[in-house]
Write an enzyme that holds these catalytic residues in place. Structure first.
Site, PDB file in Angstrom:
ATOM      1  N   ASP A  92     -15.747 -20.062 -18.805  1.00 44.06           N
ATOM      2  CA  ASP A  92     -15.995 -18.626 -18.793  1.00 44.06           C
ATOM      3  C   ASP A  92     -16.298 -18.186 -20.220  1.00 44.06           C
ATOM      4  O   ASP A  92     -15.870 -18.820 -21.181  1.00 44.06           O
ATOM      5  CB  ASP A  92     -14.770 -17.902 -18.239  1.00 44.06           C
ATOM      6  CG  ASP A  92     -15.050 -16.445 -17.920  1.00 44.06           C
ATOM      7  OD1 ASP A  92     -16.206 -16.022 -18.066  1.00 44.06           O
ATOM      8  OD2 ASP A  92     -14.107 -15.749 -17.520  1.00 44.06           O
ATOM      9  N   GLY A  95     -15.526 -12.743 -21.625  1.00 43.98           N
ATOM     10  CA  GLY A  95     -15.708 -11.313 -21.402  1.00 43.98           C
ATOM     11  C   GLY A  95     -14.521 -10.665 -20.721  1.00 43.98           C
ATOM     12  O   GLY A  95     -14.104  -9.557 -21.088  1.00 43.98           O
ATOM     13  N   PHE A  96     -13.956 -11.339 -19.719  1.00 45.95           N
ATOM     14  CA  PHE A  96     -12.814 -10.760 -19.003  1.00 45.95           C
ATOM     15  C   PHE A  96     -11.591 -10.678 -19.903  1.00 45.95           C
ATOM     16  O   PHE A  96     -10.820  -9.723 -19.826  1.00 45.95           O
ATOM     17  CB  PHE A  96     -12.493 -11.574 -17.749  1.00 45.95           C
ATOM     18  CG  PHE A  96     -11.364 -10.992 -16.942  1.00 45.95           C
ATOM     19  CD1 PHE A  96     -11.593  -9.942 -16.066  1.00 45.95           C
ATOM     20  CD2 PHE A  96     -10.071 -11.477 -17.075  1.00 45.95           C
ATOM     21  CE1 PHE A  96     -10.549  -9.383 -15.336  1.00 45.95           C
ATOM     22  CE2 PHE A  96      -9.021 -10.931 -16.350  1.00 45.95           C
ATOM     23  CZ  PHE A  96      -9.269  -9.878 -15.473  1.00 45.95           C
ATOM     24  N   GLN A 192     -22.781  -7.268 -12.796  1.00 45.54           N
ATOM     25  CA  GLN A 192     -21.784  -6.210 -12.945  1.00 45.54           C
ATOM     26  C   GLN A 192     -22.297  -4.950 -12.236  1.00 45.54           C
ATOM     27  O   GLN A 192     -23.244  -5.010 -11.480  1.00 45.54           O
ATOM     28  CB  GLN A 192     -21.493  -5.960 -14.426  1.00 45.54           C
ATOM     29  CG  GLN A 192     -20.750  -7.096 -15.124  1.00 45.54           C
ATOM     30  CD  GLN A 192     -19.294  -7.215 -14.685  1.00 45.54           C
ATOM     31  OE1 GLN A 192     -18.758  -6.367 -13.963  1.00 45.54           O
ATOM     32  NE2 GLN A 192     -18.627  -8.282 -15.121  1.00 45.54           N
ATOM     33  N   GLY A 219     -16.516  -8.554 -12.255  1.00 50.61           N
ATOM     34  CA  GLY A 219     -15.998  -7.203 -12.135  1.00 50.61           C
ATOM     35  C   GLY A 219     -15.219  -6.919 -10.879  1.00 50.61           C
ATOM     36  O   GLY A 219     -15.026  -5.757 -10.512  1.00 50.61           O
ATOM     37  N   ASP A 269     -12.828 -19.275  -8.352  1.00 52.23           N
ATOM     38  CA  ASP A 269     -11.700 -19.615  -9.220  1.00 52.23           C
ATOM     39  C   ASP A 269     -10.695 -18.484  -9.142  1.00 52.23           C
ATOM     40  O   ASP A 269     -11.065 -17.338  -8.882  1.00 52.23           O
ATOM     41  CB  ASP A 269     -12.151 -19.813 -10.673  1.00 52.23           C
ATOM     42  CG  ASP A 269     -12.293 -18.475 -11.400  1.00 52.23           C
ATOM     43  OD1 ASP A 269     -11.345 -18.089 -12.100  1.00 52.23           O
ATOM     44  OD2 ASP A 269     -13.345 -17.817 -11.254  1.00 52.23           O
ATOM     45  N   CYS A 309       0.113 -33.019   0.722  1.00 50.31           N
ATOM     46  CA  CYS A 309       0.213 -33.121  -0.734  1.00 50.31           C
ATOM     47  C   CYS A 309       1.455 -33.927  -1.121  1.00 50.31           C
ATOM     48  O   CYS A 309       2.346 -34.178  -0.297  1.00 50.31           O
ATOM     49  CB  CYS A 309       0.261 -31.729  -1.371  1.00 50.31           C
ATOM     50  SG  CYS A 309       1.864 -30.885  -1.250  1.00 50.31           S
ATOM     51  N   CYS A 312       4.819 -32.074  -0.381  1.00 49.22           N
ATOM     52  CA  CYS A 312       5.216 -31.971   1.027  1.00 49.22           C
ATOM     53  C   CYS A 312       5.539 -33.323   1.654  1.00 49.22           C
ATOM     54  O   CYS A 312       6.330 -33.389   2.602  1.00 49.22           O
ATOM     55  CB  CYS A 312       4.120 -31.267   1.822  1.00 49.22           C
ATOM     56  SG  CYS A 312       4.038 -29.486   1.489  1.00 49.22           S
ATOM     57  N   HIS A 338       1.458 -28.329  -4.887  1.00 47.63           N
ATOM     58  CA  HIS A 338       1.276 -27.898  -3.498  1.00 47.63           C
ATOM     59  C   HIS A 338       0.253 -26.779  -3.381  1.00 47.63           C
ATOM     60  O   HIS A 338      -0.663 -26.853  -2.546  1.00 47.63           O
ATOM     61  CB  HIS A 338       2.599 -27.436  -2.884  1.00 47.63           C
ATOM     62  CG  HIS A 338       2.393 -26.737  -1.577  1.00 47.63           C
ATOM     63  ND1 HIS A 338       2.124 -27.423  -0.403  1.00 47.63           N
ATOM     64  CD2 HIS A 338       2.334 -25.408  -1.268  1.00 47.63           C
ATOM     65  CE1 HIS A 338       1.922 -26.550   0.568  1.00 47.63           C
ATOM     66  NE2 HIS A 338       2.041 -25.325   0.071  1.00 47.63           N
TER      67      HIS A 338
END
Length: 384
Positions: A92, A95-96, A192, A219, A269, A309, A312, A338
């Site tokens: 990334d 910006g965020f 955006q 956004g 993500d 997994c 578990c 998990h």
């Protein structure tokens, strides 16, 4: 080096499957990407990620630029060798993070000026510098610098942010081309426009004209209602070219992901599975549970009987609760294993269902299971 092709289309929805080709391998889509902000997915090793089924992970330009810094990563010729990850990596742009640290940042035409949250030092991220940094990180997929805004936002502010994002995107693309990017990696533009359909349409149209390797819907998940989020995502996805991957950034719950697959999204993500894991909230085929709740204290069964997994197949709910109540570090690792396994394989199962022409049935079964009372037919835990 970046290519994308679609392989299957769902006849009942807009869901589809595809394949991204990168310098570090192929990625089947739709795909969930674990968030490894600082070149690590908290508590897990690269081998753990592979065992969870991760095809590609996400790193963050802002954070890696500040710590450990590009000079250190340069010694390893990129993040892959630095962290021991030999599969694809998306970074990334930061910006965020600049948005989330608004009190420490200032946005201008030149770029995003900010103070480090680590030591207060002053920095400037420009469209050109974020490409330069991502080149040094060795990303397989790079993201343009964008300006994210909060919810709610006035239309004028949303328009200004979207327009600036588009201008920055053009500068990012120029730098990417100048530095040989097309031969090494993909570059995605970020749409955006806040929650305004006309601004989203204008942003998407101008980014498509710039001809990026793929397109992200940014956004979202900034405080808006889920219904609004899905409506904006649906509208924005409909504006993007079918021959490029479509990435929904930072979203969301399992149900949101299933709906977004149905709307034609290819990439996701979110920190939700890892962050919630560290707080004891675990996602299962029958809904989420809080493993800290007392009703799990003597439960001999796994978190989710349908899950294969490591957690578990080896440990009981009672043991996992004991680890959390004792604040043992193993609790965070087992819970994260998990939750990531669940998220990754939920999308893997959705992809397989689309490929087999049974996505509608998969979607129906998912909701039926989530509305059930639990794996044994009774409420798994009051307040879970």
């Amino acid at each position: 080096m970046f290519q994308f092709e679609t392989t299957t289309a769902c006849p009942d929805t807009k869901a589809r499957t595809g394949k991204m080709t990168t310098a570090h391998g192929d990625v089947a889509t739709p795909v969930f990407m674990p968030v490894g902000t600082l070149a690590t997915v908290k508590s897990l090793s690269p081998e753990d990620l592979v065992a969870c089924g991760a095809q590609i992970i996400l790193g963050n330009t802002y954070h890696l630029y500040l710590r450990p810094g590009c000079d250190i990563i340069d010694a390893f010729s990129g993040v892959h060798a630095f962290m021991g990850w030999n599969r694809p990596l998306l970074t990334d742009s930061g910006g965020f993070q600049v948005f989330s640290l608004a009190k420490l940042s200032r946005i201008t035409e030149e770029g995003a000026a900010f103070q480090s949250h680590l030591d207060g030092s002053s920095h400037l991220l420009t469209p050109e510098s974020v490409i330069d940094i991502q080149n040094r990180l060795g990303s397989d997929i790079q993201m343009c610098l964008d300006q994210c805004i909060a919810f709610p936002a006035e239309k004028g502010a949303a328009r200004d942010a979207a327009n600036l994002t588009t201008r920055w995107a053009g500068r990012c693309r120029n730098r990417w081309q100048e530095t040989g990017g097309p031969s090494r990696c993909g570059l995605f533009g970020i749409v955006q426009g806040g929650m305004f359909d006309d601004l989203r349409a204008d942003s998407a149209g101008r980014l498509v004209d710039l001809d990026f390797s793929g397109y992200a819907v940014g956004g979202l998940s900034v405080g808006e209602p889920i219904e609004t989020r899905l409506a904006v995502a649906e509208h924005t996805l409909s504006l993007l070219p079918p021959d490029r991957p479509r990435y929904i950034m930072g979203v969301g719950t399992p149900a949101e992901l299933v709906e977004l697959v149905a709307l034609g999204a290819d990439m996701f993500d979110c920190v939700m599975p890892t962050r919630n894991a560290r707080n004891g909230k675990l996602f299962t085929s029958f809904g989420a549970i809080n493993i800290r709740n007392a009703c799990h204290a003597k439960e001999t069964g796994p978190v989710d009987p349908a899950c294969t997994c490591y957690t578990c197949t080896r440990f009981s709910r009672a043991y996992l609760r004991h680890l959390f109540m004792s604040r043992e570090l193993l609790a965070y690792r087992l819970a994260t294993l998990h939750n990531l396994f669940y998220y990754i394989n939920l999308i893997n199962d959705a992809r397989a269902a689309v490929a087999a022409g049974r996505f509608a049935a998969f979607r129906k079964a998912f909701y039926a299971a989530q509305q059930a009372t639990g794996p044994t037919g009774k409420e798994p835990c009051a307040g879970s």
